[in-house]
Design a protein around this motif. Structure first.
Motif, PDB file in Angstrom:
ATOM      1  N   GLY A  51       6.276  14.196   9.190  1.00 35.07           N
ATOM      2  CA  GLY A  51       5.722  14.815   7.996  1.00 35.07           C
ATOM      3  C   GLY A  51       6.179  16.245   7.826  1.00 35.07           C
ATOM      4  O   GLY A  51       6.541  16.673   6.720  1.00 35.07           O
ATOM      5  N   ALA A  52       6.172  17.007   8.927  1.00 35.70           N
ATOM      6  CA  ALA A  52       6.627  18.403   8.846  1.00 35.70           C
ATOM      7  C   ALA A  52       8.110  18.472   8.490  1.00 35.70           C
ATOM      8  O   ALA A  52       8.534  19.300   7.674  1.00 35.70           O
ATOM      9  CB  ALA A  52       6.370  19.113  10.173  1.00 35.70           C
TER      10      ALA A  52
ATOM     11  N   TRP B 279      12.408  19.596   4.544  1.00 36.47           N
ATOM     12  CA  TRP B 279      13.569  19.109   3.796  1.00 36.47           C
ATOM     13  C   TRP B 279      13.322  19.164   2.291  1.00 36.47           C
ATOM     14  O   TRP B 279      14.224  19.512   1.526  1.00 36.47           O
ATOM     15  CB  TRP B 279      13.899  17.681   4.224  1.00 36.47           C
ATOM     16  CG  TRP B 279      15.101  17.106   3.506  1.00 36.47           C
ATOM     17  CD1 TRP B 279      15.094  16.234   2.456  1.00 36.47           C
ATOM     18  CD2 TRP B 279      16.454  17.391   3.797  1.00 36.47           C
ATOM     19  NE1 TRP B 279      16.369  15.944   2.064  1.00 36.47           N
ATOM     20  CE2 TRP B 279      17.238  16.655   2.875  1.00 36.47           C
ATOM     21  CE3 TRP B 279      17.101  18.196   4.734  1.00 36.47           C
ATOM     22  CZ2 TRP B 279      18.626  16.705   2.879  1.00 36.47           C
ATOM     23  CZ3 TRP B 279      18.483  18.245   4.724  1.00 36.47           C
ATOM     24  CH2 TRP B 279      19.231  17.496   3.806  1.00 36.47           C
ATOM     25  N   HIS B 280      12.102  18.865   1.889  1.00 34.51           N
ATOM     26  CA  HIS B 280      11.775  18.875   0.456  1.00 34.51           C
ATOM     27  C   HIS B 280      11.899  20.278  -0.129  1.00 34.51           C
ATOM     28  O   HIS B 280      12.355  20.437  -1.273  1.00 34.51           O
ATOM     29  CB  HIS B 280      10.355  18.330   0.255  1.00 34.51           C
ATOM     30  CG  HIS B 280       9.922  18.316  -1.184  1.00 34.51           C
ATOM     31  ND1 HIS B 280      10.403  17.387  -2.096  1.00 34.51           N
ATOM     32  CD2 HIS B 280       9.056  19.125  -1.869  1.00 34.51           C
ATOM     33  CE1 HIS B 280       9.853  17.619  -3.280  1.00 34.51           C
ATOM     34  NE2 HIS B 280       9.037  18.667  -3.168  1.00 34.51           N
ATOM     35  N   PHE B 281      11.507  21.281   0.655  1.00 30.75           N
ATOM     36  CA  PHE B 281      11.537  22.662   0.161  1.00 30.75           C
ATOM     37  C   PHE B 281      12.756  23.430   0.682  1.00 30.75           C
ATOM     38  O   PHE B 281      12.746  24.660   0.737  1.00 30.75           O
ATOM     39  CB  PHE B 281      10.263  23.395   0.588  1.00 30.75           C
ATOM     40  CG  PHE B 281       9.017  22.863  -0.051  1.00 30.75           C
ATOM     41  CD1 PHE B 281       8.710  23.150  -1.372  1.00 30.75           C
ATOM     42  CD2 PHE B 281       8.161  22.039   0.668  1.00 30.75           C
ATOM     43  CE1 PHE B 281       7.562  22.643  -1.964  1.00 30.75           C
ATOM     44  CE2 PHE B 281       7.005  21.542   0.085  1.00 30.75           C
ATOM     45  CZ  PHE B 281       6.701  21.835  -1.232  1.00 30.75           C
ATOM     46  N   ARG B 282      13.824  22.705   1.034  1.00 28.56           N
ATOM     47  CA  ARG B 282      14.983  23.352   1.636  1.00 28.56           C
ATOM     48  C   ARG B 282      15.682  24.318   0.687  1.00 28.56           C
ATOM     49  O   ARG B 282      16.249  25.329   1.117  1.00 28.56           O
ATOM     50  CB  ARG B 282      15.970  22.310   2.131  1.00 28.56           C
ATOM     51  CG  ARG B 282      16.603  21.454   1.025  1.00 28.56           C
ATOM     52  CD  ARG B 282      17.419  20.306   1.603  1.00 28.56           C
ATOM     53  NE  ARG B 282      18.108  19.526   0.573  1.00 28.56           N
ATOM     54  CZ  ARG B 282      17.528  18.597  -0.158  1.00 28.56           C
ATOM     55  NH1 ARG B 282      16.248  18.327  -0.005  1.00 28.56           N
ATOM     56  NH2 ARG B 282      18.235  17.934  -1.061  1.00 28.56           N
ATOM     57  N   LYS B 283      15.675  24.027  -0.627  1.00 28.77           N
ATOM     58  CA  LYS B 283      16.338  24.912  -1.573  1.00 28.77           C
ATOM     59  C   LYS B 283      15.526  26.187  -1.815  1.00 28.77           C
ATOM     60  O   LYS B 283      16.096  27.258  -1.996  1.00 28.77           O
ATOM     61  CB  LYS B 283      16.578  24.175  -2.895  1.00 28.77           C
ATOM     62  CG  LYS B 283      17.580  23.030  -2.775  1.00 28.77           C
ATOM     63  CD  LYS B 283      17.852  22.387  -4.121  1.00 28.77           C
ATOM     64  CE  LYS B 283      18.885  21.268  -3.989  1.00 28.77           C
ATOM     65  NZ  LYS B 283      19.164  20.612  -5.298  1.00 28.77           N
TER      66      LYS B 283
ATOM     67  N   ALA C  66      16.016  25.711   8.704  1.00 28.60           N
ATOM     68  CA  ALA C  66      16.876  26.078   9.832  1.00 28.60           C
ATOM     69  C   ALA C  66      16.043  26.400  11.074  1.00 28.60           C
ATOM     70  O   ALA C  66      16.374  25.983  12.187  1.00 28.60           O
ATOM     71  CB  ALA C  66      17.742  27.276   9.448  1.00 28.60           C
ATOM     72  N   ALA C  67      14.945  27.137  10.892  1.00 26.84           N
ATOM     73  CA  ALA C  67      14.088  27.491  12.032  1.00 26.84           C
ATOM     74  C   ALA C  67      13.443  26.248  12.632  1.00 26.84           C
ATOM     75  O   ALA C  67      13.363  26.094  13.860  1.00 26.84           O
ATOM     76  CB  ALA C  67      13.014  28.486  11.586  1.00 26.84           C
TER      77      ALA C  67
END
Length: 357
Positions: free
Chosen positions: A104-105, A110-114, A121-122
């Motif tokens: 889930g995390a 990934w959903h908020f990667r942009k 990355a962290a």
């Protein structure tokens, strides 16, 4: 190098002339991370007992959840943690719950990667750092130590620093910066206090493993190591007592059975002297300044052996520290009656009898 330059989303364009510098600056990080992961995996498989390692995603997920929680709430820390393969995780819930939390995390990052690529990355660095010690492991219980996630925590630190820098540079006037400064200083003060308290538990092996047992009474390695340390120090009654406790809690552990057998050879059928055990535990608590708990253990020692002079001496010292002079005097006089050679009791008793100005 912070922040690293962004690569184009299409990997086919990474090797073009204008993009190559952005890719080249990441190569050292890739080499170090890949080399570390390979070396850890090779070392794990080369150890005795790891000839046939198995893939265990459960402990990896459990470690990721546990160490993330310890990073955010650094209390009740332990020197080591146990991660059973399958079955309940280290938190008492099934291992699949840890896996679900990690998945889930990861999906959220990934959903908020942009919007926040640094968070992805962290998170990736933190998770990858934890893979080598856990993913390749022999079947059974996997042990984890607080040193494992240190490199992963560095990513969280960089992320927090970047977030603070962005907030500090945002328009908001002095009031926002003052508030941010107070928040940072307050957090640092709290963490410094927690660090100080944590370091107190590392001053010697007995204190370390005793504190570990207080945080987790069922900790297998802690009770075993405490017993072994006490045995080496000559406190064999206490060591045997802890080994017997460990057999009752973990009867299937071969190392516990071996230690009980070795300690039992010292005592035969009589078992540990509980008066000695209680007296030594009370003395340890007294040295730590935990006076009420010390009184309880020393009282147990006297109940086991009313003629134990050393226990009466220790009770006298505790009552003297608490300012209860009359009760201290009774125990010190009793200690001297039982053992006239206790010069320490005589000196404290003379100090108590001296009038207070």
């Amino acid at each position: 190098i912070y922040p690293l330059r962004r690569l184009p989303p299409d990997p086919s364009g990474w090797f073009k002339a204008g993009v190559w510098p952005a890719l080249a600056e990441k190569i050292p990080f890739i080499i170090v991370s890949g080399g570390t992961a390979w070396f850890n995996s090779w070392a794990k498989m080369s150890q005795s007992g790891y000839v046939s390692p198995t893939m265990q995603p459960g402990p990896v997920a459990g470690a990721a959840v546990l160490f993330a929680a310890k990073f955010l709430f650094p209390v009740q820390l332990e020197p080591e943690y146990r991660f059973p393969s399958g079955g309940p995780g280290p938190h008492g819930w099934p291992a699949w719950a840890d896996l679900a939390a990690v998945v889930g995390a990861g999906a959220a990052l990934w959903h908020f990667r942009k919007k926040c690529p640094a968070a992805l990355a962290a998170g990736a660095q933190y998770f990858l750092v934890l893979i080598p010690p856990f993913l390749l492991a022999r079947p059974g219980v996997v042990l984890a130590y607080d040193r494992y996630p240190c490199l992963g925590y560095a990513a969280f630190g960089a992320l927090a620093a970047g977030g603070l820098a962005r907030v500090w540079g945002a328009p908001g006037g002095r009031r926002l910066k003052y508030l941010l400064g107070v928040l940072v200083l307050g957090t640092g003060w709290v963490l410094a206090g927690l660090t100080r308290d944590e370091l107190r538990g590392w001053r010697d092996s007995v204190t370390l493993w005793t504190k570990h047992l207080e945080a987790n009474p069922r900790a297998f390695i802690a009770r075993n190591n405490l017993g072994a340390t006490l045995f080496e120090q000559g406190r064999k009654d206490e060591a045997y007592y802890f080994f017997l406790q460990e057999v009752a809690l973990h009867p299937g552990e071969a190392i516990v059975q071996r230690n009980v057998k070795l300690a039992g050879q010292e005592f035969g059928p009589r078992g540990p002297d509980m008066a000695v055990v209680s007296n030594n535990q009370g003395a340890d608590l007294f040295r730590e300044g935990r006076l009420r708990e010390s009184l309880w253990r020393l009282g147990a020692a006297v109940s086991y052996s009313p003629k134990m002079a050393r226990a009466h001496l220790n009770l006298g010292l505790v009552f003297t520290t608490m300012g209860e002079r009359e009760r201290a005097r009774r125990h010190l006089e009793r200690a001297l009656k039982l053992d006239p050679g206790l010069t320490e009791a005589r000196g404290v008793l003379e100090g108590i009898k001296t009038p207070v100005p």
